[in-house]
Design an enzyme around this catalytic site. Structure first.
Site, PDB file in Angstrom:
ATOM      1  N   HIS A 212     -17.017  16.610   1.641  1.00 43.97           N
ATOM      2  CA  HIS A 212     -16.406  15.411   2.200  1.00 43.97           C
ATOM      3  C   HIS A 212     -17.390  14.644   3.083  1.00 43.97           C
ATOM      4  CE1 HIS A 212     -15.271  18.365   5.477  1.00 43.97           C
ATOM      5  NE2 HIS A 212     -15.657  17.350   6.228  1.00 43.97           N
ATOM      6  N   ASP A 242     -15.186  21.714  -1.731  1.00 44.77           N
ATOM      7  CA  ASP A 242     -15.750  20.988  -0.589  1.00 44.77           C
ATOM      8  C   ASP A 242     -17.202  21.391  -0.365  1.00 44.77           C
ATOM      9  OD1 ASP A 242     -15.988  19.294   1.532  1.00 44.77           O
ATOM     10  OD2 ASP A 242     -14.670  20.382   2.884  1.00 44.77           O
ATOM     11  N   GLY A 322     -15.734  18.191  14.370  1.00 45.10           N
ATOM     12  CA  GLY A 322     -17.159  17.949  14.512  1.00 45.10           C
ATOM     13  C   GLY A 322     -18.020  19.053  13.949  1.00 45.10           C
ATOM     14  N   SER A 324     -17.962  20.253  10.483  1.00 48.61           N
ATOM     15  CA  SER A 324     -18.038  20.345   9.024  1.00 48.61           C
ATOM     16  C   SER A 324     -19.444  20.482   8.487  1.00 48.61           C
ATOM     17  CB  SER A 324     -17.433  19.108   8.368  1.00 48.61           C
ATOM     18  OG  SER A 324     -16.156  19.385   7.884  1.00 48.61           O
ATOM     19  N   SER A 339     -15.487  23.905   6.382  1.00 55.86           N
ATOM     20  CA  SER A 339     -14.758  22.767   5.817  1.00 55.86           C
ATOM     21  C   SER A 339     -13.837  22.095   6.831  1.00 55.86           C
ATOM     22  CB  SER A 339     -13.939  23.235   4.605  1.00 55.86           C
ATOM     23  OG  SER A 339     -13.111  22.214   4.104  1.00 55.86           O
TER      24      SER A 339
END
Length: 363
Positions: A212, A242, A322, A324, A339
């Site tokens: 993402h 992801d 914050g 990912s 994720s």
């Protein structure tokens, strides 16, 4: 490098956010399929008894209809194999393992997960297998309406004690930023994950991040916290999975095969593997720093608001909005890519399917 299909470049379109669909399907969709990994295989570290490889081989031989998963017993540090009949339990004990007879088999729990995956697309919800409790757990955000929550409860009621449904406070969110702060030219901020190399061309270097993070950009340039150019994105798979990929393209930036621990120290990474339920894992995130916890559930389906993401793993490590794309690891093993989640429930994408998808390996 061979591009496998358009999902190398960008993720497939997701299910429309906000829609909850009720239906009954028994077959998994192709979106949930994952490629077999050819990464180096090493055992889960156990104190004694049956090894991880031996437990996997035994479960494969007994079959999903007679077993209910494996997990690490924290107190004894030995692997437990859940089975559905006494004869299977005896085989586990003869192999040196701890056997536990349970009501529901992996085949039954997988069928329930498949039905949920095809029946529900509800932002702020997630579900997956709790092999310790031999159930499918469903959790729904307190921000979801009572009407939609009641629909989830109605679906769960069809499966009796095989399901456990509950609420959690706050919102489910995918996390941006992470281990080493990176920022794209279009303004997105994320985390650098593991440095990796092309298996067919080891001199070609990249780094993983969350899908993402790179989704929606076209050959976007990425920079670090000092605005130093790092490279450009070449892969994104989100939703459904992801994981994303950024190519290193600055010879003046070092590219070590390690993870920053946010305390001036580093952890070298030399191979990749999966982790068992109850096994400890750690992650490095830009927002929350260095955090550790345990694997709590597998086969998680989560919806952050833009379509279902399948086959995530749930942990008890704390995270903040914050984090990912940050690396999930244990000692020198790469395990996942962070994720999202809520509070001290963190989800990660397993690293081996991402490595296999892109034809990469850690170093």
């Amino acid at each position: 490098m061979n591009f496998r299909n358009s999902q190398w470049r960008r993720a497939a379109a997701g299910v429309a956010a906000g829609m909850l669909v009720i239906s009954g399907l028994l077959l998994p969709s192709s979106a949930q399929a994952e490629p077999a990994s050819n990464a180096p295989v090493r055992d889960v570290q156990v104190a004694g008894g049956i090894s991880g490889k031996a437990a996997t081989a035994l479960v494969d031989r007994l079959g999903k209809a007679r077993t209910g998963g494996t997990y690490l017993d924290r107190e004894s540090q030995r692997l437990v194999v859940a089975v559905t009949d006494d004869a299977a339990a005896q085989e586990v004990r003869e192999a040196g393992g701890i056997a536990r007879v349970v009501r529901y088999s992996t085949s039954q729990l997988d069928a329930i997960t498949t039905t949920l995956n095809e029946s529900i697309s509800l932002p702020g919800s997630y579900w997956g297998t709790n092999s310790v409790d031999n159930q499918i757990e469903v959790r729904v955000s307190s921000a979801v309406s009572d009407t939609d929550y009641a629909k989830v409860q109605a679906i769960a009621a069809r499966f009796g004690s095989a399901m456990d449904v509950g609420r959690f406070q706050g919102k489910l969110q995918k996390d941006l930023s992470g281990g080493r702060y990176i920022k794209s030219d279009d303004g997105g901020t994320c985390s650098s994950g593991f440095n990796v190399r092309d298996k067919s061309n080891p001199d070609s270097l990249y780094f993983l991040t969350a899908g993402h993070c790179t989704k929606g950009t076209v050959d976007n340039d990425w920079r670090d916290a000092n605005a130093t150019y790092l490279g450009y994105d070449v892969g994104a798979f989100y939703p459904e999975r992801d994981h994303g990929l950024i190519r290193h393209y600055n010879a003046n930036v070092s590219k070590p095969g390690n993870v920053y621990l946010h305390n001036g120290e580093y952890q070298d990474i030399v191979y990749s593997r999966d982790a068992s339920v109850n096994e400890p894992v750690c992650h490095s995130g830009y927002a929350s720093g260095y955090q550790c916890g345990y694997v709590t559930q597998t086969g998680i389906t989560a919806n952050y608001g833009d379509g279902n993401v399948y086959n995530l793993v749930a942990t008890s490590y704390c995270r903040e909005g914050g984090d990912s794309g940050g690396p999930v690891f244990w000692r020198d093993a790469a395990i996942g890519i962070h994720s999202g989640g809520h509070d001290c429930v963190g989800f990660y994408q397993r690293v081996n399917p991402a490595l296999s998808w892109y034809g990469m390996e850690v170093y």
